[in-house]
Scaffold this motif. Structure first.
Motif, PDB file in Angstrom:
ATOM      1  N   ASN A  86      -5.085  13.727   0.700  1.00 45.71           N
ATOM      2  CA  ASN A  86      -4.644  12.338   0.823  1.00 45.71           C
ATOM      3  C   ASN A  86      -4.946  11.577  -0.450  1.00 45.71           C
ATOM      4  N   ALA A  87      -3.973  10.793  -0.889  1.00 49.36           N
ATOM      5  CA  ALA A  87      -4.138   9.950  -2.066  1.00 49.36           C
ATOM      6  C   ALA A  87      -3.422   8.639  -1.795  1.00 49.36           C
ATOM      7  N   GLY A  88      -3.856   7.596  -2.480  1.00 51.23           N
ATOM      8  CA  GLY A  88      -3.197   6.326  -2.270  1.00 51.23           C
ATOM      9  C   GLY A  88      -3.635   5.284  -3.270  1.00 51.23           C
ATOM     10  N   TYR A  89      -2.912   4.185  -3.266  1.00 48.66           N
ATOM     11  CA  TYR A  89      -3.228   3.057  -4.129  1.00 48.66           C
ATOM     12  C   TYR A  89      -2.554   1.827  -3.530  1.00 48.66           C
ATOM     13  N   GLN A  90      -2.938   0.667  -4.002  1.00 51.74           N
ATOM     14  CA  GLN A  90      -2.285  -0.541  -3.551  1.00 51.74           C
ATOM     15  C   GLN A  90      -1.979  -1.432  -4.748  1.00 51.74           C
ATOM     16  N   ILE A  91      -0.867  -2.158  -4.640  1.00 53.29           N
ATOM     17  CA  ILE A  91      -0.438  -3.059  -5.692  1.00 53.29           C
ATOM     18  C   ILE A  91      -0.333  -4.471  -5.099  1.00 53.29           C
TER      19      ILE A  91
ATOM     20  N   ARG B 106       0.852  -1.193   0.000  1.00 57.16           N
ATOM     21  CA  ARG B 106       0.000   0.000   0.000  1.00 57.16           C
ATOM     22  C   ARG B 106       0.887   1.242   0.000  1.00 57.16           C
ATOM     23  N   VAL B 107       0.483   2.204  -0.803  1.00 52.14           N
ATOM     24  CA  VAL B 107       1.211   3.466  -0.902  1.00 52.14           C
ATOM     25  C   VAL B 107       0.229   4.588  -0.574  1.00 52.14           C
ATOM     26  N   ALA B 108       0.568   5.386   0.431  1.00 54.77           N
ATOM     27  CA  ALA B 108      -0.305   6.483   0.861  1.00 54.77           C
ATOM     28  C   ALA B 108       0.492   7.782   0.833  1.00 54.77           C
ATOM     29  N   ALA B 109      -0.061   8.779   0.175  1.00 55.36           N
ATOM     30  CA  ALA B 109       0.575  10.099   0.113  1.00 55.36           C
ATOM     31  C   ALA B 109      -0.289  11.110   0.845  1.00 55.36           C
ATOM     32  N   GLN B 110       0.358  12.007   1.568  1.00 55.08           N
ATOM     33  CA  GLN B 110      -0.339  13.131   2.182  1.00 55.08           C
ATOM     34  C   GLN B 110       0.418  14.409   1.858  1.00 55.08           C
ATOM     35  N   ILE B 111      -0.326  15.396   1.356  1.00 55.77           N
ATOM     36  CA  ILE B 111       0.242  16.700   1.026  1.00 55.77           C
ATOM     37  C   ILE B 111      -0.450  17.726   1.906  1.00 55.77           C
ATOM     38  N   THR B 112       0.314  18.483   2.669  1.00 50.21           N
ATOM     39  CA  THR B 112      -0.233  19.517   3.547  1.00 50.21           C
ATOM     40  C   THR B 112       0.181  20.883   3.033  1.00 50.21           C
ATOM     41  N   ASN B 113      -0.799  21.752   2.918  1.00 52.14           N
ATOM     42  CA  ASN B 113      -0.567  23.139   2.521  1.00 52.14           C
ATOM     43  C   ASN B 113      -0.193  23.933   3.762  1.00 52.14           C
ATOM     44  N   GLU B 114       1.040  24.401   3.842  1.00 50.68           N
ATOM     45  CA  GLU B 114       1.511  25.128   5.016  1.00 50.68           C
ATOM     46  C   GLU B 114       1.504  26.640   4.796  1.00 50.68           C
TER      47      GLU B 114
END
Length: 291
Positions: free
Chosen positions: A283-288, A122-130
């Motif tokens: 938040n974005a993600g996918y699994q392989i 599983r790959v999970a990305a989080q991007i925070t606007n600071e």
């Protein structure tokens, strides 16, 4: 390099770009990930941030100021910090600095977390606007997979792509490196799509997913090995270099697109751009699954 391992798989990730470089079956030693042979394409699985694809003239404008940025952004060429690490999970972090602000005038915190469970990564990305202002951005992934997987008695054209749900998808054509969103065409994926090199004569096949959960499987009738990527994203690219007959294919979840053929250069109104409110997170993600 960072290594994750369980009973089934051994995964290697490079802090440079937080890039997945190897997924190997422990029993058979079969290697699923593309080798990054520079004769074809010198990457394994880069992340795309803060843009996906190419900008017209490799530049854009924000608040009247012009910035230069090459294809797919800069995150893939930056060293991430290892924020947390265990035997089967790791989190990488990239934060804005003076170097990134020269290309992208926003403060951000990007984390990428890999979690290995049985035969699934599983790959999970989080991007925070600071920032105290809204932040325009795009994000994507670009994993490449060996064809054949680990030297199976097959070649590229023995493989097929099966998409679920089975339906007719809208495909965004590419004119050169740019998106032509006004002329989307149907692509019938009610049946498997046979992989041929000519399929990529006009670059990637870009499917519109409309954020619906979709599973894309690459397999061959010649053996039982393959991969299945599951994601809910706006778009998914399927790509292999052309006219080079490269022995790999990429499955690319995208939260963005290359500039449209009619792009104005304004990042705020860029086609398929995401917007993140001040101090909010995306938040974005996918699994392989590897089999």
């Amino acid at each position: 390099m960072v290594t994750l391992k369980n009973d089934y798989l051994t995964v290697t990730i490079n802090p440079l770009g937080a890039e997945l470089t190897s997924v190997r079956d422990n029993a058979s030693h079969l290697e699923y990930m593309w080798s990054a042979d520079k004769a074809f394409w010198g990457r394994h699985a880069p992340f795309l941030f803060p843009i996906v694809g190419r900008l017209q003239d490799n530049q854009y404008q924000v608040n009247g100021q012009t910035y230069q940025m090459t294809q797919h952004g800069f995150a893939r060429d930056r060293v991430f910090t290892v924020a947390e690490q265990g035997a089967t999970a790791v989190t990488f972090q990239l934060r804005a600095d003076e170097v990134s602000r020269e290309k992208y005038p926003f403060d951000f915190d990007l984390t990428i977390t890999y979690t290995l469970t049985d035969h699934e990564l599983r790959v999970a990305a989080q991007i925070t606007n600071e920032n105290d202002q809204r932040m325009p951005f795009s994000f994507g992934a670009h994993p490449g997979f060996n064809l054949p997987f680990g030297g199976a008695p097959a070649d590229f054209t023995d493989y097929q792509v099966t998409v679920a749900p089975k339906r007719v998808y809208q495909r965004v054509p590419l004119v050169g490196p740019y998106s032509d969103t006004q002329h989307a065409v149907p692509l019938d994926l009610t049946h498997p799509l046979a992989l041929t090199h000519d399929l990529f004569a006009h670059d990637a096949q870009v499917l519109t997913l409309d954020d619906r959960e979709t599973t894309v499987m690459v397999s061959t009738p010649n053996d039982d090995h393959g991969i299945a990527l599951t994601v809910a994203a706006p778009y998914l690219g399927i790509w292999s270099p052309y006219p080079k007959q490269a022995p790999f294919v990429c499955l690319e979840p995208w939260w963005g697109l290359a500039d449209d053929v009619q792009a104005t250069g304004d990042l705020e109104t860029k086609v398929a751009i995401q917007h993140l409110d001040p101090h909010a997170s995306f938040n974005a993600g996918y699994q392989i699954t590897y089999f």
